[in-house]
Motif scaffolding. Structure first.
Motif, mmCIF file in Angstrom:
data_model
loop_
_atom_site.group_PDB
_atom_site.id
_atom_site.type_symbol
_atom_site.label_atom_id
_atom_site.label_comp_id
_atom_site.label_asym_id
_atom_site.label_seq_id
_atom_site.Cartn_x
_atom_site.Cartn_y
_atom_site.Cartn_z
ATOM 1 N N ARG A 266 0.835 -1.199 0.000
ATOM 2 C CA ARG A 266 0.000 0.000 0.000
ATOM 3 C C ARG A 266 0.868 1.246 0.000
ATOM 4 N NH1 ARG A 266 -5.277 -0.865 3.948
ATOM 5 N NH2 ARG A 266 -6.090 -2.714 2.871
ATOM 6 N N PHE A 267 0.410 2.219 -0.788
ATOM 7 C CA PHE A 267 1.057 3.511 -0.896
ATOM 8 C C PHE A 267 0.043 4.599 -0.569
ATOM 9 C CE2 PHE A 267 2.912 0.557 -3.968
ATOM 10 C CZ PHE A 267 4.249 0.616 -3.652
ATOM 11 N N ASN A 268 0.551 5.805 -0.396
ATOM 12 C CA ASN A 268 -0.323 6.949 -0.160
ATOM 13 C C ASN A 268 0.135 8.087 -1.076
ATOM 14 O OD1 ASN A 268 -2.004 8.946 0.774
ATOM 15 N ND2 ASN A 268 -1.402 8.783 2.915
ATOM 16 N N ALA A 269 -0.546 8.214 -2.201
ATOM 17 C CA ALA A 269 -0.241 9.260 -3.193
ATOM 18 C C ALA A 269 1.222 9.229 -3.630
ATOM 19 C CB ALA A 269 -0.604 10.634 -2.657
ATOM 20 N N PRO A 270 1.696 8.110 -4.189
ATOM 21 C CA PRO A 270 3.080 8.068 -4.676
ATOM 22 C C PRO A 270 3.273 9.014 -5.853
ATOM 23 C CG PRO A 270 1.870 6.158 -5.462
ATOM 24 C CD PRO A 270 0.959 6.870 -4.503
ATOM 25 N N HIS A 271 4.434 9.660 -5.896
ATOM 26 C CA HIS A 271 4.729 10.606 -6.975
ATOM 27 C C HIS A 271 5.986 10.200 -7.753
ATOM 28 C CE1 HIS A 271 1.574 13.117 -5.253
ATOM 29 N NE2 HIS A 271 1.714 13.956 -6.269
ATOM 30 N N GLY A 272 7.156 10.666 -7.345
ATOM 31 C CA GLY A 272 8.358 10.450 -8.130
ATOM 32 C C GLY A 272 8.774 8.995 -8.225
ATOM 33 N N LEU A 273 9.329 8.633 -9.399
ATOM 34 C CA LEU A 273 9.818 7.284 -9.664
ATOM 35 C C LEU A 273 11.193 7.353 -10.311
ATOM 36 C CD1 LEU A 273 6.669 5.692 -11.394
ATOM 37 C CD2 LEU A 273 7.275 5.526 -8.973
ATOM 38 N N THR A 274 12.039 6.375 -10.009
ATOM 39 C CA THR A 274 13.291 6.216 -10.733
ATOM 40 C C THR A 274 13.811 4.811 -10.493
ATOM 41 O OG1 THR A 274 15.453 7.217 -11.207
ATOM 42 C CG2 THR A 274 14.841 7.000 -8.887
ATOM 43 N N PHE A 275 14.621 4.300 -11.406
ATOM 44 C CA PHE A 275 15.320 3.039 -11.186
ATOM 45 C C PHE A 275 16.731 3.332 -10.705
ATOM 46 C CE2 PHE A 275 12.058 1.238 -13.979
ATOM 47 C CZ PHE A 275 11.799 0.033 -13.329
ATOM 48 N N ASP A 276 17.224 2.519 -9.770
ATOM 49 C CA ASP A 276 18.615 2.664 -9.370
ATOM 50 C C ASP A 276 19.493 1.746 -10.208
ATOM 51 O OD1 ASP A 276 18.473 0.090 -8.302
ATOM 52 O OD2 ASP A 276 18.535 0.732 -6.211
ATOM 53 N N GLY A 277 20.781 1.690 -9.887
ATOM 54 C CA GLY A 277 21.721 0.927 -10.691
ATOM 55 C C GLY A 277 21.580 -0.572 -10.568
ATOM 56 N N GLU A 278 20.791 -1.042 -9.625
ATOM 57 C CA GLU A 278 20.603 -2.476 -9.427
ATOM 58 C C GLU A 278 19.232 -2.949 -9.885
ATOM 59 O OE1 GLU A 278 21.461 -3.262 -5.346
ATOM 60 O OE2 GLU A 278 23.579 -2.709 -5.536
ATOM 61 N N GLY A 279 18.516 -2.088 -10.577
ATOM 62 C CA GLY A 279 17.212 -2.469 -11.105
ATOM 63 C C GLY A 279 16.073 -2.363 -10.124
ATOM 64 N N ASN A 280 16.306 -1.721 -8.976
ATOM 65 C CA ASN A 280 15.225 -1.480 -8.026
ATOM 66 C C ASN A 280 14.415 -0.264 -8.462
ATOM 67 O OD1 ASN A 280 16.003 -3.488 -5.936
ATOM 68 N ND2 ASN A 280 17.826 -2.184 -5.751
ATOM 69 N N LEU A 281 13.107 -0.363 -8.356
ATOM 70 C CA LEU A 281 12.239 0.778 -8.622
ATOM 71 C C LEU A 281 12.095 1.575 -7.325
ATOM 72 C CD1 LEU A 281 10.313 2.348 -10.488
ATOM 73 C CD2 LEU A 281 8.475 0.814 -9.722
ATOM 74 N N ILE A 282 12.580 2.818 -7.337
ATOM 75 C CA ILE A 282 12.523 3.684 -6.169
ATOM 76 C C ILE A 282 11.286 4.573 -6.295
ATOM 77 C CG2 ILE A 282 13.798 5.286 -4.715
ATOM 78 C CD1 ILE A 282 15.191 2.601 -5.140
ATOM 79 N N ILE A 283 10.554 4.711 -5.196
ATOM 80 C CA ILE A 283 9.263 5.405 -5.206
ATOM 81 C C ILE A 283 9.237 6.465 -4.114
ATOM 82 C CG2 ILE A 283 6.757 5.121 -4.943
ATOM 83 C CD1 ILE A 283 7.306 2.075 -5.647
ATOM 84 N N ALA A 284 8.904 7.683 -4.485
ATOM 85 C CA ALA A 284 8.636 8.720 -3.488
ATOM 86 C C ALA A 284 7.193 8.552 -3.042
ATOM 87 C CB ALA A 284 8.868 10.111 -4.063
ATOM 88 N N ASP A 285 7.011 7.954 -1.867
ATOM 89 C CA ASP A 285 5.676 7.692 -1.342
ATOM 90 C C ASP A 285 5.252 8.943 -0.564
ATOM 91 O OD1 ASP A 285 3.336 6.553 -0.552
ATOM 92 O OD2 ASP A 285 4.232 4.940 0.629
ATOM 93 N N THR A 286 4.738 9.898 -1.309
ATOM 94 C CA THR A 286 4.592 11.269 -0.830
ATOM 95 C C THR A 286 3.725 11.366 0.426
ATOM 96 O OG1 THR A 286 4.859 12.008 -3.114
ATOM 97 C CG2 THR A 286 3.946 13.601 -1.543
ATOM 98 N N GLY A 287 2.550 10.782 0.384
ATOM 99 C CA GLY A 287 1.635 10.890 1.518
ATOM 100 C C GLY A 287 2.084 10.116 2.739
ATOM 101 N N ASN A 288 2.988 9.154 2.534
ATOM 102 C CA ASN A 288 3.570 8.423 3.663
ATOM 103 C C ASN A 288 4.905 9.003 4.113
ATOM 104 O OD1 ASN A 288 1.647 6.404 4.317
ATOM 105 N ND2 ASN A 288 2.237 5.224 2.510
#
Length: 368
Positions: free
Chosen positions: A171-193
């Protein structure tokens, strides 16, 4: 307005910045310099203060609150068209087409091109297979646009909350920014959390830094505190370091590969002040991009200007007039923005800006 020829010149060569680039970009070093290099702002697509959903080219295009930008490997630019609930593509000739939710009707449906829906899409990032990952803050989901045009829900139960775990249980709360790091992980700015989450290649969601409570504190992992982190980016030279526009704290933060959070600019209160980063002031920044030399460019959204943080920690305003919203192409402080948000750098070092309040996409290059 830029001419049709200028569209081609500005858009050709737009690719994702990676460590594999051998030749230094044409403009990047000039954008990076701390001295008063004259930078010119132009309009690429859209008509200022006129919103709509028309495809086409140049000023014939209509956008509605463009929020984020992404460069594809073919040189095109993807725009999250928030107000139209759709994704748009700008090809190398400057032609704009809608690639997701052409009806512009908000919704949550998964499905093929004419059927799939989005609701106020925001963050964008590109996977190795050229799938486009999209944050859907209003539905608390991470969506994915496949290369065949199909939209699906990749992660998030659809209910606001905070829960780690497998894709559709998380569960997320209004996620906004996204990017992949160098190891293939999807990084998420979970803004509301108020935290930074990670979705690993084995499709498990965890929390990297912060906790579901607002605050302003550096530290390791859960000991750090954020307040409405919005935009995130990785550095081409250090792809496991995540830079964060911590909007509610009016600050720029950095999360290293061990989860250690440090503040690189801003003091936690709003304002506008250039100079040493530990004395600098921002006002609700919501866009960020980092070049290969770790120079950070920031869309200082409610100051209506674009800022630069040099690798040695000096903050300067490179375009726009602080605190003065409006629309004007021009040089440096003569230019005007209205709530600038998403930023992206092209391989040639052209800085593109989603000028949300003006419903246009702008470019910034050094004066010839």
């Amino acid at each position: 307005m830029a001419s049709s020829r200028q569209f081609v010149l500005l858009l050709v060569g737009i690719v994702i910045l990676t460590n594999s680039c051998q030749n230094p970009p044409r403009y990047e070093s000039a954008l990076r310099r701390n001295e008063k290099t004259r930078l010119v702002v132009s309009t690429l697509i859209g008509k200022p203060e006129a919103f709509g959903q028309e495809d086409g080219a140049g000023s014939r295009v209509r956008l509605h609150n463009p929020a984020s930008l992404l460069t594809d490997v073919d040189g095109s630019v993807i725009v999250s068209d928030l107000g139209n609930h759709s994704l748009r593509r700008v090809d190398n000739t400057g032609k704009v087409t809608t690639i997701a939710n052409p009806s512009a009707e908000p919704g949550i449906r998964d499905g093929a091109f004419l059927y799939g829906q989005l609701r106020k899409p925001w963050g964008l990032t590109l996977a190795l297979d050229r799938s486009i990952f999209v944050s859907d803050p209003d539905t608390h989901r991470i969506r994915r646009l496949l290369t065949n045009g199909r939209l699906d829900t990749f992660a998030g139960s659809g209910e606001a909350g905070f829960a780690n775990g497998p894709l559709l249980i998380a569960r997320f709360n209004a996620p906004h920014g996204l990017t992949f790091d160098g190891e293939g992980n999807l990084i998420i700015a979970d803004t509301g959390n108020h935290c930074i989450r990670v979705l690993t290649p084995d499709r498990i969601t965890n929390t990297v830094a912060g906790s579901p409570a607002p605050g302003f504190r550096d530290g390791l992992g859960h000991n750090a505190l954020f307040h409405l982190p919005t935009a995130i980016a990785t550095s081409p030279s250090s792809p496991n370091t995540v830079f964060v526009a911590d909007t509610g704290n009016h600050a720029i933060r950095k999360v290293d590969e061990n989860g250690l959070v440090t503040t690189i600019a801003g003091v936690g209160s709003p304002g506008h002040q250039d100079g040493p980063s530990d004395l600098s002031l921002f006002r609700s920044p919501q866009g960020i991009v980092v070049d290969r030399e770790s120079t950070v460019f920031v869309a200082d959204t409610q100051n209506h200007c674009i800022r630069r943080i040099s690798a040695d920690g000096i903050v300067t305003t490179v375009a726009g007039s602080p605190g003065v919203p409006g629309y004007a192409d021009g040089t440096g402080s003569q230019a005007r923005f209205r709530d600038p948000m998403g930023l992206v750098l092209t391989q040639e070092g052209i800085l593109l800006v989603a000028d949300k309040g003006n419903h246009v996409v702008r470019s910034i290059v050094p004066a010839e």
